[in-house]
Design a protein around this motif. Structure first.
Motif: not given
Length: 507
Positions: A135-141, A272-274, A385-388
């Motif tokens: 949650v804190w390292l939130a992905p994408g959008a 949302g998942l980047g 690495g994959l979502t942000t």
């Protein structure tokens, strides 16, 4: 103090405190999440828009104008809770954009703590640590959303986390407790008040608790209903006083529920998942992006299975029920049809993070603390690495490192010209009133005709026309909207934004 007492106290503290390896890993994740948000705020994604300006202006209005709205002005829903929370601080911020945004980041951190608490209650410490990191390292959008000063989102996420946590406690009680029931109802009601869309998550969670205690009217139903009512008292009173506008919708859509459901699956959740950018482009390419999307979905499903099969407590059904029903309950809501910026992916985010945390925790169970910490770190690194990273790197994020410079320059120009009244496009004038710390009052003229602050609108409309400047995007100027003929203005451009200064004031 007796020696035995000291020893037992030390044992208790050791049992409650996480191992040093876990503390270090979570500390690194916390620092990384804060730093990446600072980078985002300073990048092209840190642009400051009209909706964020409203949040800041409303906080200022609470203290300076004693203005106490129940919902966002011009809407029949979305609470203004943040305006009251942040007003004592923002009144000293002097129109600072980073200060406003970081306050909303802090509220996202509170949401992280509540979601971690719910995960710990449902699946233990490793699930809590993993869910907190995700949650804190939130992905994408969702990462971008966490830096936006949007009312109802960060506070709504916090209320959802608290609702899931409280619902788990209430569901596992052999006999209902009226205090626990009232807290559960209050937090669910607060989530609904923050934004009605969040009912898509909290209703299934409450349904599990109601299923467990369905006969207990005195210690479950009545306290829970009372708690939800108390949380919504201002909203209910406002509706009653204004003819129940919340029951009337002026939003229409040609798309049906099935079309919206497809939009959630194909566009909203991947953003949302980047995996998809704001323009719809697949960040890692369509095949790899779909693979990542499928892997995340598999982890969520596996986590739900782990929860259901991992014990006998009724609370194990809360997260699976919320995730199973969420999208279906979202699809009838016409207002959720817009999927372009991925903001509505926040709705299933909390239970999804708990489910993934439960899945990861199943790999750590029965293993050493070092092994579990390595799994936690590996999960966080792969997640980022994959979502942000691709989401930020492949959308020209860092091409505009000062996206709000035009606002500063325009405020400076108006101050130098002695202009304190500005009219024009909603998305352009609202930031100017906030950035000027309300020295410059604004009016909305043109489309969209959204008036958030009637007092400012009235002040500008009552000002002599030759003392009012106008601002529009280049190429979007309608001369008929100006108070004076176009030749009576001096035209200046600020990074694609056109300022019309009355000639007498522009000299």
């Amino acid at each position: 103090m007796p020696e035995g007492t000291t020893a037992s106290l030390q044992d208790v503290l050791k049992a409650r405190l996480p191992p040093p390896f876990v503390v270090a890993a979570l500390g690194a994740a916390a620092l990384a999440g804060l730093l990446v948000r600072v980078v985002v705020i300073r990048s092209g994604f840190g642009d400051f828009n009209g909706d964020e300006a409203y949040a800041g202006l409303q906080s200022l209005a609470v203290v300076r104008d004693h203005r106490f709205p129940v919902v966002i002005d011009g809407q029949a829903y979305s609470a203004t809770i943040e305006a009251y929370l942040f007003s004592p601080l923002l009144v000293f911020a002097g129109g600072s954009v980073p200060a406003l945004k970081l306050l909303y980041v802090a509220l996202w951190a509170v949401a992280t703590v509540f979601i971690a608490g719910a995960a710990r209650r449902l699946a233990g410490g490793w699930a809590a640590a993993t869910a907190a990191a995700l949650v804190w390292l939130a992905p994408g959008a969702l990462l971008i959303l966490s830096t936006r000063a949007y009312m109802g989102y960060s506070v709504g996420l916090a209320a959802v986390g608290a609702s899931l946590w409280s619902a788990a406690v209430s569901a596992d009680r052999a006999t209902s407790c009226w205090k626990s029931s009232a807290i559960t109802g209050f937090m669910a009601g607060l989530a609904a008040y923050a934004h009605p869309m969040l009912l898509a998550v909290v209703l299934p969670a409450l349904a599990v608790v109601a299923w467990v205690h369905w006969r207990d009217w005195r210690r479950w139903w009545l306290p829970a209903a009372a708690g939800a009512t108390i949380a919504n008292l201002p909203y209910l009173a406002w509706n009653a006083a204004n003819g129940w506008p919340s029951l009337q919708s002026d939003t229409t859509s040609l798309d049906g529920a099935w079309t919206r459901l497809r939009g959630f699956v194909e566009a909203l959740l991947p953003r949302g998942l980047g995996q998809r950018g704001f323009d719809g482009t697949w960040m890692l390419g369509r095949p790899l992006g779909l693979l990542v999307y499928a892997c995340v979905a598999a982890l969520v499903i596996h986590g739900c299975v782990v929860l259901v099969r991992g014990g006998t407590r009724p609370s194990r059904f809360i997260v699976p029920a919320a995730l199973a029903c969420c999208l279906l309950l979202m699809s009838p809501l016409v207002n959720l049809a817009f999927v372009g910026d991925g903001r509505y992916s926040i709705i299933p985010f909390a239970p999804a993070a708990i489910a993934i945390g439960s899945s990861v925790a199943s790999w750590c169970r029965g293993r050493s603390v070092r092994h579990g910490t390595l799994v936690l770190l590996a999960t966080a690194l792969v997640w980022v690495g994959l979502t942000t990273v691709p989401f930020l790197a492949r959308q020209d994020t860092f091409d505009a490192t000062r996206p709000n410079q035009w606002q500063h320059d325009l405020v400076t120009r108006l101050d130098n010209a002695g202009v304190n009244r500005l009219a024009g496009n909603f998305w352009l004038v609202m930031p100017i009133e906030y950035r000027s710390d309300r020295r410059i009052r604004i009016a909305v003229v043109g489309f969209p005709p959204v008036v958030r602050f009637p007092r400012s609108q009235q002040l500008v409309e009552q000002t002599p026309p030759d003392q009012v400047a106008f601002v529009y995007r280049a190429g979007q100027v309608d001369p008929t909207l100006l108070y004076l003929p176009e030749e009576f203005y001096t035209v200046e451009e600020f990074d694609g934004v056109v300022l019309y200064l009355p000639r007498r004031l522009g000299l």
